[in-house]
Each structure stands twice: as structure tokens, then as C-alpha cells.
Design an enzyme around this catalytic site. Structure first.
Site, PDB file in Angstrom:
ATOM      1  CG  MET A   1      -2.219  10.416   5.003  1.00 44.23           C
ATOM      2  SD  MET A   1      -0.447  10.702   5.159  1.00 44.23           S
ATOM      3  CE  MET A   1       0.214   9.138   4.573  1.00 44.23           C
ATOM      4  CG  ASN A   2      -4.074   4.947   1.348  1.00 44.09           C
ATOM      5  OD1 ASN A   2      -4.910   5.768   0.998  1.00 44.09           O
ATOM      6  ND2 ASN A   2      -3.664   3.989   0.560  1.00 44.09           N
ATOM      7  CG  ASP A   3      -0.175   2.944   0.088  1.00 47.07           C
ATOM      8  OD1 ASP A   3      -0.899   2.739   1.064  1.00 47.07           O
ATOM      9  OD2 ASP A   3      -0.174   2.215  -0.917  1.00 47.07           O
ATOM     10  CD  GLN A  19      -2.393   5.650  -3.525  1.00 49.95           C
ATOM     11  OE1 GLN A  19      -3.354   4.924  -3.715  1.00 49.95           O
ATOM     12  NE2 GLN A  19      -1.846   6.364  -4.500  1.00 49.95           N
ATOM     13  CB  SER A  64       1.205   2.885  -4.264  1.00 50.53           C
ATOM     14  OG  SER A  64       0.462   3.364  -3.169  1.00 50.53           O
ATOM     15  CG  ASP A 121       1.413  -0.964  -4.990  1.00 53.14           C
ATOM     16  OD1 ASP A 121       0.541  -0.220  -5.486  1.00 53.14           O
ATOM     17  OD2 ASP A 121       1.160  -1.766  -4.061  1.00 53.14           O
TER      18      ASP A 121
HETATM   19  N1  DQQ Z   1      -2.619   1.003  -1.306  1.00 54.86           N
HETATM   20  C1  DQQ Z   1      -2.111  -0.336  -1.261  1.00 54.86           C
HETATM   21  C2  DQQ Z   1      -1.406  -0.473  -2.566  1.00 54.86           C
HETATM   22  C3  DQQ Z   1      -2.277   0.282  -3.486  1.00 54.86           C
HETATM   23  C4  DQQ Z   1      -2.727   1.442  -2.664  1.00 54.86           C
HETATM   24  C5  DQQ Z   1      -1.233  -0.579  -0.068  1.00 54.86           C
HETATM   25  C6  DQQ Z   1      -4.135   1.877  -2.938  1.00 54.86           C
HETATM   26  O1  DQQ Z   1      -1.207  -1.798  -2.960  1.00 54.86           O
HETATM   27  O2  DQQ Z   1      -1.570   0.724  -4.637  1.00 54.86           O
HETATM   28  O3  DQQ Z   1      -1.685   0.060   1.065  1.00 54.86           O
HETATM   29  O4  DQQ Z   1      -4.496   2.984  -2.168  1.00 54.86           O
END
Ligand code: DQQ
Length: 455
Positions: A1-3, A19, A64, A121
Site C-alpha cells: 500500500m501507499n497513500d 493506494q 489518490s 489527488d
Molecule cells: N501517490 C502519490 C499521489 C498519487 C499516488 C503520492 C499514486 O500523488 O495520486 O504518494 O499512487
């Protein structure tokens, strides 16, 4: 995962999207994962909420965004790529199956004539009968900005102007707006204690602006970093039923891509942080008290002198999942703090200390691991103590994650990857003089996976 994406309190439950790459522990093919919790602590995975639609506006990824309650209809507003455009998806009360709006994208390009560094985002809110959307963006060589749009129906959007720009206010405060980030990712905008707060993520960290919002523009009066670890990013907030503003962040990895793939997972969600305004309109952050439900065995120490000769670890107190609340009086020491995840021979250890001369809170990872393949830098943040103020550290250790809250106003989030199984000890240290431990409470934390909730 990220955001973290679109955290929302809905029908008595906390919903969290994020994410997510279902194809492996690396960034790519962005989907929106989904989890739900009744209490901010115990989470249940739900089916993936959003996946790229072949040939659609989000064919290369669902980036995001946020979640809003559109008159009873839960609605996700997110960025589809490529190019970066803004899209909608809706569901019913159960929030399981999400339907993308047939007319996606609802915003198909940045304002004409603007050569933006990005356009993604979205952060959406409603005021009276109008919806507003802030989109993360920036101008090359000028600085980051958030583009402001408005709509009556979430579908037809009109560009207004920037909600806030890096260039003017930051130059006035002596910061180079380009160095501060030409692309502001993941804007998050909300009222807090009589002011308005804009969070943006750029250059690897989450920054905040606190100011006055009028004529649809935010005029910052204070700014700072929400976290000084450099491993906390893309933070998003939500309002819960108690009216609390709760912030979530993505805690990045500090190990190689190969190690992440080998582990089978990468990236982790931070603890929930409750936001309030502190003195001088700075942002105050505290762990949500709900986390206390995981407290297990308790240890307490008080009134201990800490000298440069103090080197022993506390007997019978160790672990890789601990909550520690310590109050330290630096007295005449140059620096004072805690050693955590420490072997008895001290070969592996991580220190969290206050440096009185530089007035910095420092997390030092130079000896956190014998592995040469992990981050080892010092992470620090300014902590200017008021006269007679003591150092109050609230620390959460959870495997490789360290989250430090200092005096309610400085956070350092870090990753450490101890290589020895006995890197579990805890001790105190002082250098250059004596200090005093006024009190320290330590709780062994129980894992949520072995806890009571199964629903
Ligand atoms: N992660 C970035 C965002 C984008 C997303 C920030 C893509 O700008 O939408 O970590 O995984």
C-alpha cells in the site's frame, strides 16, 4: 500500500481506502484497497473498491482522492491516469460495490494555458449548496499550488483560482518555493479550531499551512511539518462522529525494493492522529486514545537519575510492540533520551533523544540494524522547549515501525529493521551531564490480529 485515500466515517464505522497494488509488494497498477473498523483499531478487509477500467479514464491507475457523502450517497472522487483526470464512483450503504460514473472524467484537463507539474489527488468539501474541489498541482520553476474548482452537482466543475500557492507566502517567510516542492500532492483542506488547515505532501514530507480562509483563498499565518521522519507521506484526514479531525499517513519503507518483494508487503498505515491547533497556530498531533485498548502488561518507573554512566537496560521490560510515555528533565545533560530495540551488548539500538544545544528531537538509526541494506540516517525535528518545560515522549514501537510524538507538537515516524532477534531491550541515556526521568509508563501492546474482534 501507499497513500491513504478517502477516509470517511459512515453509518457508525470508519472506512479506509488506500493506494494498493494487488500484483505485489511494489508500486504499480494502482487500485483502491478498502478496510473498515468500528473503533479505529480493529480492521476488516473489504473487497477492492476501485480497479483500473481497460480503455477507461483510469485505465493506467486509480490514483489518490477522497470520499464524500453526497446527500446520502457515498462518493469517491479520485484521479484517473493517464493523463491525470478527475473521476467519480458511487455505492450504496454497504459500501461494497462501487460503480464508476459513466461520464468520467468529470474534469478532463488542468485549466487552459497552465503548464502544470501534475493534476491529481482531489480533496472535496461542501459549503452550503456548493461543492469545492482542491487539486494538487504546481508550476515548474514557480512552486506548488492547489487548484480550486466548484460545482453544484459533483459532475460539472468550474475552475476558480488557486486555493493556496507556494510562491507568495513562502517567499515572504524566506523559503524557496521551488525547493519546497514544485508539485503539491494529496491536498487536504479543513476547518480546525477557528482556522483553516491545508495539508500537502511534497518533497517526501507532509507540510501544513494554517490560516484564514476568505474569498475562497487560504492565507497562511503559520506553517510547518506534520512529521519530521521523512517516511510519513500523503496524509489524509477525516471527521468522525465525535467531531474529531483524524489524520492518517502512509509510512514508507526504509529497505530495498528486493527486501520489500521478499517480505511480500510494503508500506503501512500510521496510527490515527487527532489534530488540534497548538500555540501560535501550529498543528498539534496526538495518537487517538482508542489505541489504548491494545495495552497489555504495564511497567512504571519514576524519579530516576540518568547519568552518562547509566548504560543498563531495564530488566524484564522488552519487546518490539511497546507503547512508551516518558517525561524527562534534561537538567544539565547535553542530550537525553531512550534506547529502544536494543541488544544487551548494545550492538543494535535505536536512540530517541533531545539535544539541548540544537533544540532538536533526534531519532538515530546508525546502529538500528546490522543489515547494510536499510536506511540508517538520523531523523530530527525542532523542539524548542519553553522555560521549565520537560521532554514528553510518547513512542509506539510496532515491528519495524516507530512513531514518536514529542510534547504534542513534533512527530517523527521512522522505520527500523533490527537484524538480531534479541533487539528488544529498552534503556535510558544521558550525555554531557545528568538528567532525570520524572516518569515512564510502558505497555506491552497486544497485536490486533489476535484480539477479540472477528467481524
Ligand atoms: N501517490 C502519490 C499521489 C498519487 C499516488 C503520492 C499514486 O500523488 O495520486 O504518494 O499512487
Amino acid at each position: 500500500m501507499n497513500d491513504p485515500n478517502g477516509p470517511i466515517f459512515w453509518k457508525g464505522q470508519y472506512h479506509m481506502f488506500y493506494q494498493h497494488n494487488p500484483n505485489g509488494a511494489f508500486w504499480g497498477t494502482m487500485h483502491w484497497g478498502h478496510a473498515v473498523s468500528p473503533d479505529l483499531v480493529h480492521w476488516k478487509h473489504l473487497p477492492i473498491a476501485l480497479a483500473p477500467t481497460p480503455g477507461g479514464a483510469d485505465k493506467d491507475g486509480c490514483f489518490s482522492g477522497c470520499a464524500v457523502d453526497n446527500h446520502g450517497v457515498p462518493t469517491l472522487v479520485y484521479t484517473g491516469v493517464s493523463p491525470e483526470v478527475q473521476c467519480l464512483a458511487t455505492t450504496d450503504d454497504a459500501m461494497i460495490t462501487w460503480r464508476k460514473f459513466a461520464g468520467n472524467p468529470v474534469i478532463g484537463a488542468p485549466p487552459s494555458g497552465m503548464e502544470t507539474t501534475g493534476f491529481r489527488d482531489p480533496c472535496v468539501w461542501r459549503a452550503q449548496d456548493t461543492w469545492y474541489m482542491g487539486i494538487g498541482s504546481g508550476l515548474k520553476g514557480v512552486g506548488g499550488l492547489v487548484l480550486l474548482y466548484r460545482s453544484k452537482d459533483l459532475i460539472h466543475w468550474e475552475y476558480m483560482h488557486p486555493l493556496c500557492e507556494g510562491r507568495k507566502d513562502d517567499q515572504a517567510q524566506g523559503e524557496d518555493p521551488v525547493a519546497m516542492g514544485e508539485m503539491w500532492e494529496c491536498p487536504d483542506f479543513f476547518p480546525l479550531d477557528g482556522k483553516h488547515v491545508l495539508l500537502i505532501s511534497t518533497q517526501g514530507s507532509v507540510r501544513y499551512f494554517v490560516g484564514t480562509y476568505s474569498d475562497h483563498r487560504l492565507r497562511p499565518e503559520a506553517q510547518g511539518s506534520a512529521d519530521f521522519g521523512g517516511q510519513y507521506y500523503a496524509a489524509r484526514s477525516m471527521l468522525d462522529e465525535k467531531g474529531r479531525r483524524i489524520l492518517w499517513g502512509w509510512i514508507k519503507e526504509g529497505r530495498s525494493a528486493a527486501a520489500q518483494r521478499d517480505a511480500g508487503w510494503a508500506g503501512v498505515m500510521s496510527l490515527p492522529r487527532v489534530l488540534t491547533l497548538g500555540v501560535d497556530n501550529t498543528l498539534a498531533l496526538a495518537p487517538a486514545p482508542e489505541v489504548e485498548v491494545l495495552r497489555g502488561k504495564h511497567h512504571r518507573f519514576a524519579n530516576l537519575l540518568v547519568t552518562p554512566a547509566s548504560s543498563s537496560l531495564f530488566k524484564g521490560v522488552n519487546g518490539d510492540s511497546l507503547e512508551i510515555a516518558a517525561e524527562l528533565d534534561p537538567m544539565d545533560a547535553q542530550d537525553v533520551g531512550l534506547k529502544v530495540r536494543c541488544t544487551s551488548d548494545g550492538i543494535e539500538q535505536t536512540t530517541i533523544a533531545y539535544d539541548c544545544a540544537s533544540k532538536l528531537l533526534k531519532l538515530s538509526r546508525g546502529h538500528s540494524s546490522l543489515s547494510t541494506d536499510v536506511d540508517r540516517g538520523i531523523q530530527d525535528g525542532p523542539l524548542d522547549l519553553m522555560p521549565s518545560e520537560t521532554v514528553k515522549l510518547h513512542i509506539f514501537l510496532d515491528g519495524s515501525v516507530v512513531e514518536v510524538f514529542a510534547n504534542g507538537r513534533v512527530c517523527i515516524t521512522s522505520r527500523i529493521y533490527s537484524s538480531r532477534e534479541d533487539s528488544l531491550g529498552l534503556g535510558l541515556f544521558a550525555r554531557g551531564g545528568n538528567a532525570k526521568l520524572k516518569s515512564m509508563d510502558i505497555w506491552e501492546m497486544r497485536p490486533i490480529s489476535k484480539d477479540r474482534l472477528t467481524t
